[in-house]
Scaffold this active site. Sequence first.
Site, PDB file in Angstrom:
ATOM      1  N   LYS A 104     -28.375  54.952  35.220  1.00 50.36           N
ATOM      2  CA  LYS A 104     -28.365  55.383  36.621  1.00 50.36           C
ATOM      3  C   LYS A 104     -26.955  55.807  37.033  1.00 50.36           C
ATOM      4  O   LYS A 104     -26.763  56.797  37.730  1.00 50.36           O
ATOM      5  CB  LYS A 104     -28.915  54.273  37.526  1.00 50.36           C
ATOM      6  CG  LYS A 104     -30.422  54.173  37.406  1.00 50.36           C
ATOM      7  CD  LYS A 104     -31.028  52.899  37.947  1.00 50.36           C
ATOM      8  CE  LYS A 104     -32.516  52.879  37.555  1.00 50.36           C
ATOM      9  NZ  LYS A 104     -33.212  51.649  37.871  1.00 50.36           N
ATOM     10  N   GLN A 145     -32.244  46.318  40.742  1.00 51.32           N
ATOM     11  CA  GLN A 145     -32.848  46.490  39.421  1.00 51.32           C
ATOM     12  C   GLN A 145     -33.839  45.359  39.127  1.00 51.32           C
ATOM     13  O   GLN A 145     -33.509  44.186  39.267  1.00 51.32           O
ATOM     14  CB  GLN A 145     -31.729  46.529  38.356  1.00 51.32           C
ATOM     15  CG  GLN A 145     -32.225  46.809  36.955  1.00 51.32           C
ATOM     16  CD  GLN A 145     -32.869  48.195  36.826  1.00 51.32           C
ATOM     17  OE1 GLN A 145     -32.342  49.192  37.276  1.00 51.32           O
ATOM     18  NE2 GLN A 145     -34.036  48.244  36.211  1.00 51.32           N
ATOM     19  N   ASP A 181     -35.908  53.590  45.845  1.00 49.37           N
ATOM     20  CA  ASP A 181     -36.950  53.361  44.837  1.00 49.37           C
ATOM     21  C   ASP A 181     -38.335  53.610  45.433  1.00 49.37           C
ATOM     22  O   ASP A 181     -39.323  53.672  44.713  1.00 49.37           O
ATOM     23  CB  ASP A 181     -36.890  51.904  44.331  1.00 49.37           C
ATOM     24  CG  ASP A 181     -36.288  51.801  42.941  1.00 49.37           C
ATOM     25  OD1 ASP A 181     -36.295  52.822  42.222  1.00 49.37           O
ATOM     26  OD2 ASP A 181     -35.822  50.705  42.584  1.00 49.37           O
TER      27      ASP A 181
END
Length: 280
Positions: A52, A96, A119
């Site tokens: 990322k 995460q 997300d």
Amino acid sequence: MAKIIDGKTIRDYNLNLMKEEVAALNEQGIYPCLAVIIVGNNPASRVYVNNKKAACDKTGIISREYALPEETTTDELLELIDKLNADDEVSGILCQLPLPQQIDKEKVLERISPSKDVDCFHPENIGRLSIGNGIFLPCTPNGVMKLLEYEGIEVAGKRCVIIGRSNIVGKPMAMLMLAANATVTVCHSRTENLSEITRQADILVAAVGVPDFVKADMVREGAVVIDVGINRNVNERLCGDVDFKEVAKKASYITPVPGGVGPMTITMLMRNTITAAKNS
Ligand code: NAD
């Protein structure tokens, strides 16, 4: 033999476009910034977080990493999220997954401000998506849509069958395909006569999490086959949910694993971060 959809090329194409977009935003004084939180020492999570960061570097998005110890409590994590929610320099926040067991995952994901939820996991954003009014689009399903778009594969009016109904892949995939005017069927572990249904698909999306789950006899001649799975086979090698070698003989298009859907997920995370920065 199917055409192989090259996710890496399509990723690079999209990241290059975003790089130009970020440069133009910078000139207007807008600096997209992604805050990534990683808790504990999961090696796979570390790889994802590094990837990322690399995508941020490629596009000119500022990345900040917050690495917390394995024993972090829910309250400590919520405190950090509150700080990042209030930080005007942070456009998007990502936590995460998976999180260590002692942490209340739902509470954490719901604490991220919907306007920074890059997300697209927050119930508000999923709700918006379901009524066709999403701020963000879910990264993996949107990555699939971008692959289809790049290849010029029409979705409208097509029969799309998705195997898997998870909140992260299957369900939002169905919403995006429905929004694109496909006729959508979602199959799952309790579906009866699965092969009969999958054989009707013009576009078949596999998001099961079982190596080689989709066999050639489950696929219609000429179908487009999208493999979302990321699994390890018996030899510990990375593989998808589709029996690639056999299915490729029947399909018109197919995505490989690795190098298909995977690279697109992070690419769409960059897209959402830019959107968040523009909206702030
Ligand atoms: P999940 O375990 O949450 O969901 C799996 C789904 O498959 C469930 O809805 C279940 O009903 C269905 N299923 C299981 N067995 C079945 C069967 N026998 N017949 C029909 N359906 C069955 O998994 P997930 O989070 O949706 O992930 C699915 C796969 O996609 C995994 O391999 C995961 O690693 C991968 N994944 C990849 C990306 C990416 O960026 N490419 C992102 C997320 C997940």
